[in-house]
Motif scaffolding. Structure first.
Motif, PDB file in Angstrom:
ATOM      1  N   ARG A 116      -4.003  -0.695 -16.830  1.00  0.00           N
ATOM      2  CA  ARG A 116      -4.194  -1.797 -15.870  1.00  0.00           C
ATOM      3  C   ARG A 116      -3.000  -2.759 -15.860  1.00  0.00           C
ATOM      4  O   ARG A 116      -2.617  -3.275 -14.815  1.00  0.00           O
ATOM      5  CB  ARG A 116      -5.531  -2.508 -16.069  1.00  0.00           C
ATOM      6  N   ASN A 117      -2.388  -2.997 -17.026  1.00  0.00           N
ATOM      7  CA  ASN A 117      -1.209  -3.870 -17.076  1.00  0.00           C
ATOM      8  C   ASN A 117      -0.014  -3.232 -16.377  1.00  0.00           C
ATOM      9  O   ASN A 117       0.695  -3.894 -15.614  1.00  0.00           O
ATOM     10  CB  ASN A 117      -0.867  -4.223 -18.522  1.00  0.00           C
ATOM     11  N   ILE A 118       0.221  -1.958 -16.623  1.00  0.00           N
ATOM     12  CA  ILE A 118       1.361  -1.273 -15.991  1.00  0.00           C
ATOM     13  C   ILE A 118       1.162  -1.173 -14.480  1.00  0.00           C
ATOM     14  O   ILE A 118       2.110  -1.373 -13.703  1.00  0.00           O
ATOM     15  CB  ILE A 118       1.587   0.125 -16.619  1.00  0.00           C
ATOM     16  N   ASN A 119      -0.057  -0.929 -14.030  1.00  0.00           N
ATOM     17  CA  ASN A 119      -0.316  -0.889 -12.588  1.00  0.00           C
ATOM     18  C   ASN A 119       0.040  -2.211 -11.921  1.00  0.00           C
ATOM     19  O   ASN A 119       0.662  -2.236 -10.852  1.00  0.00           O
ATOM     20  CB  ASN A 119      -1.773  -0.523 -12.299  1.00  0.00           C
ATOM     21  N   GLU A 120      -0.340  -3.325 -12.531  1.00  0.00           N
ATOM     22  CA  GLU A 120      -0.020  -4.646 -11.967  1.00  0.00           C
ATOM     23  C   GLU A 120       1.480  -4.924 -12.041  1.00  0.00           C
ATOM     24  O   GLU A 120       2.061  -5.476 -11.111  1.00  0.00           O
ATOM     25  CB  GLU A 120      -0.804  -5.755 -12.678  1.00  0.00           C
ATOM     26  N   LEU A 121       2.093  -4.554 -13.159  1.00  0.00           N
ATOM     27  CA  LEU A 121       3.533  -4.760 -13.302  1.00  0.00           C
ATOM     28  C   LEU A 121       4.298  -3.998 -12.223  1.00  0.00           C
ATOM     29  O   LEU A 121       5.241  -4.528 -11.627  1.00  0.00           O
ATOM     30  CB  LEU A 121       3.987  -4.322 -14.699  1.00  0.00           C
ATOM     31  N   ARG A 122       3.906  -2.780 -11.939  1.00  0.00           N
ATOM     32  CA  ARG A 122       4.580  -1.983 -10.898  1.00  0.00           C
ATOM     33  C   ARG A 122       4.471  -2.647  -9.526  1.00  0.00           C
ATOM     34  O   ARG A 122       5.417  -2.609  -8.735  1.00  0.00           O
ATOM     35  CB  ARG A 122       4.011  -0.571 -10.869  1.00  0.00           C
ATOM     36  N   LYS A 123       3.327  -3.245  -9.237  1.00  0.00           N
ATOM     37  CA  LYS A 123       3.174  -3.964  -7.966  1.00  0.00           C
ATOM     38  C   LYS A 123       4.151  -5.128  -7.890  1.00  0.00           C
ATOM     39  O   LYS A 123       4.780  -5.379  -6.856  1.00  0.00           O
ATOM     40  CB  LYS A 123       1.739  -4.485  -7.812  1.00  0.00           C
ATOM     41  N   ILE A 124       4.269  -5.868  -8.997  1.00  0.00           N
ATOM     42  CA  ILE A 124       5.181  -7.009  -9.038  1.00  0.00           C
ATOM     43  C   ILE A 124       6.624  -6.547  -8.867  1.00  0.00           C
ATOM     44  O   ILE A 124       7.395  -7.144  -8.111  1.00  0.00           O
ATOM     45  CB  ILE A 124       4.971  -7.811 -10.350  1.00  0.00           C
ATOM     46  N   LEU A 125       7.004  -5.480  -9.562  1.00  0.00           N
ATOM     47  CA  LEU A 125       8.368  -4.961  -9.427  1.00  0.00           C
ATOM     48  C   LEU A 125       8.658  -4.527  -7.990  1.00  0.00           C
ATOM     49  O   LEU A 125       9.751  -4.761  -7.469  1.00  0.00           O
ATOM     50  CB  LEU A 125       8.589  -3.792 -10.391  1.00  0.00           C
ATOM     51  N   LYS A 126       7.679  -3.935  -7.342  1.00  0.00           N
ATOM     52  CA  LYS A 126       7.856  -3.501  -5.955  1.00  0.00           C
ATOM     53  C   LYS A 126       8.005  -4.695  -5.016  1.00  0.00           C
ATOM     54  O   LYS A 126       8.828  -4.688  -4.098  1.00  0.00           O
ATOM     55  CB  LYS A 126       6.660  -2.638  -5.532  1.00  0.00           C
ATOM     56  N   ASN A 127       7.203  -5.742  -5.257  1.00  0.00           N
ATOM     57  CA  ASN A 127       7.192  -6.900  -4.362  1.00  0.00           C
ATOM     58  C   ASN A 127       8.261  -7.935  -4.667  1.00  0.00           C
ATOM     59  O   ASN A 127       8.495  -8.831  -3.847  1.00  0.00           O
ATOM     60  CB  ASN A 127       5.817  -7.573  -4.398  1.00  0.00           C
ATOM     61  N   HIS A 128       8.896  -7.846  -5.821  1.00  0.00           N
ATOM     62  CA  HIS A 128       9.873  -8.875  -6.225  1.00  0.00           C
ATOM     63  C   HIS A 128      11.172  -8.258  -6.719  1.00  0.00           C
ATOM     64  O   HIS A 128      11.758  -8.709  -7.702  1.00  0.00           O
ATOM     65  CB  HIS A 128       9.274  -9.765  -7.311  1.00  0.00           C
ATOM     66  N   SER A 129      11.643  -7.255  -6.040  1.00  0.00           N
ATOM     67  CA  SER A 129      12.888  -6.590  -6.427  1.00  0.00           C
ATOM     68  C   SER A 129      14.032  -7.602  -6.468  1.00  0.00           C
ATOM     69  O   SER A 129      14.213  -8.400  -5.540  1.00  0.00           O
ATOM     70  CB  SER A 129      13.210  -5.476  -5.434  1.00  0.00           C
ATOM     71  N   GLY A 130      14.775  -7.588  -7.569  1.00  0.00           N
ATOM     72  CA  GLY A 130      15.934  -8.474  -7.708  1.00  0.00           C
ATOM     73  C   GLY A 130      15.597  -9.908  -8.081  1.00  0.00           C
ATOM     74  O   GLY A 130      16.486 -10.755  -8.106  1.00  0.00           O
ATOM     75  N   GLU A 131      14.341 -10.190  -8.382  1.00  0.00           N
ATOM     76  CA  GLU A 131      13.941 -11.560  -8.726  1.00  0.00           C
ATOM     77  C   GLU A 131      13.650 -11.698 -10.210  1.00  0.00           C
ATOM     78  O   GLU A 131      13.489 -10.712 -10.927  1.00  0.00           O
ATOM     79  CB  GLU A 131      12.709 -11.965  -7.905  1.00  0.00           C
TER      80      GLU A 131
END
Length: 192
Positions: free
Chosen positions: A116-131
């Motif tokens: 569940r943590n990795i799934n949420e982290l992947r969403k954040i990485l996708k939505n905040h590339s370069g941030e």
């Protein structure tokens, strides 16, 4: 390149057994200001957090100072041990790290926490590339994330960090690939 600053909460008041509302101690509140100091020059774009009080409170001072909202993500919460308080946490933790599927009745395995943590982290990485992003988190939850990317982070490493609160881990990502992992202790704001 994205930088994720995982902030393990400061020292909680263990006399409160309800995991979701366990507050910080006075020392924990003071240490949260060290988190603010550490993050102040990191050009943070967004803050996410576990909904648990101790995690939110550890990043709240920084959020207020820099006028950033904290978005609560339920799947970043700490793992559920069971419906009751356990006294022998060390044996329980060792069992979980030796068998990622081990769990008590009504509790979670480390594998479930990791997924569940990795799934949420992947969403954040996708939505905040370069941030540069802050995630308020917990010792076990963060340890399972590190273990996902660095399989030699096992029980001995979990034991090593067990008393470090707050603890900041910066993971640099190129898309969803880890470039490097750095650890910081806010007690002294030093690299470990």
């Amino acid at each position: 390149m994205s930088k994720i600053y995982f902030v393990r909460h400061a020292t909680p008041d263990y006399s409160v057994h309800d995991d979701s509302i366990r507050p910080l101690t006075d020392k924990g509140v003071d240490d949260s200001k060290k988190v603010t100091e550490f993050l102040s020059d990191k050009d943070i774009h967004k803050i996410y957090s576990s909904p648990y009080k101790r995690s939110v409170d550890t990043v709240s001072d920084f959020a207020k100072k820099y006028n950033l909202d904290i978005e609560l993500i339920d799947d970043f919460r700490e793992r559920k041990i069971s419906d009751y308080w356990i006294d022998d946490f060390k044996s329980y933790s060792k069992n979980q790290w030796e068998d990622f599927d081990y769990k008590l009745e009504h509790g979670e395995s480390l594998r479930e926490v990791q997924v569940r943590n990795i799934n949420e982290l992947r969403k954040i990485l996708k939505n905040h590339s370069g941030e540069n992003i802050v995630i308020g988190t917990h010792g076990t939850a963060l340890s399972t994330i590190i273990n996902f990317y660095k399989s030699d982070f096992e029980y001995s490493e979990f034991k090593r960090i067990s008393g470090i609160m707050p603890w900041i881990v910066c993971i640099n990502f190129d898309n969803d690939r880890v470039v490097d992992i750095e650890e910081f202790i806010c007690e002294t704001i030093e690299f470990i």
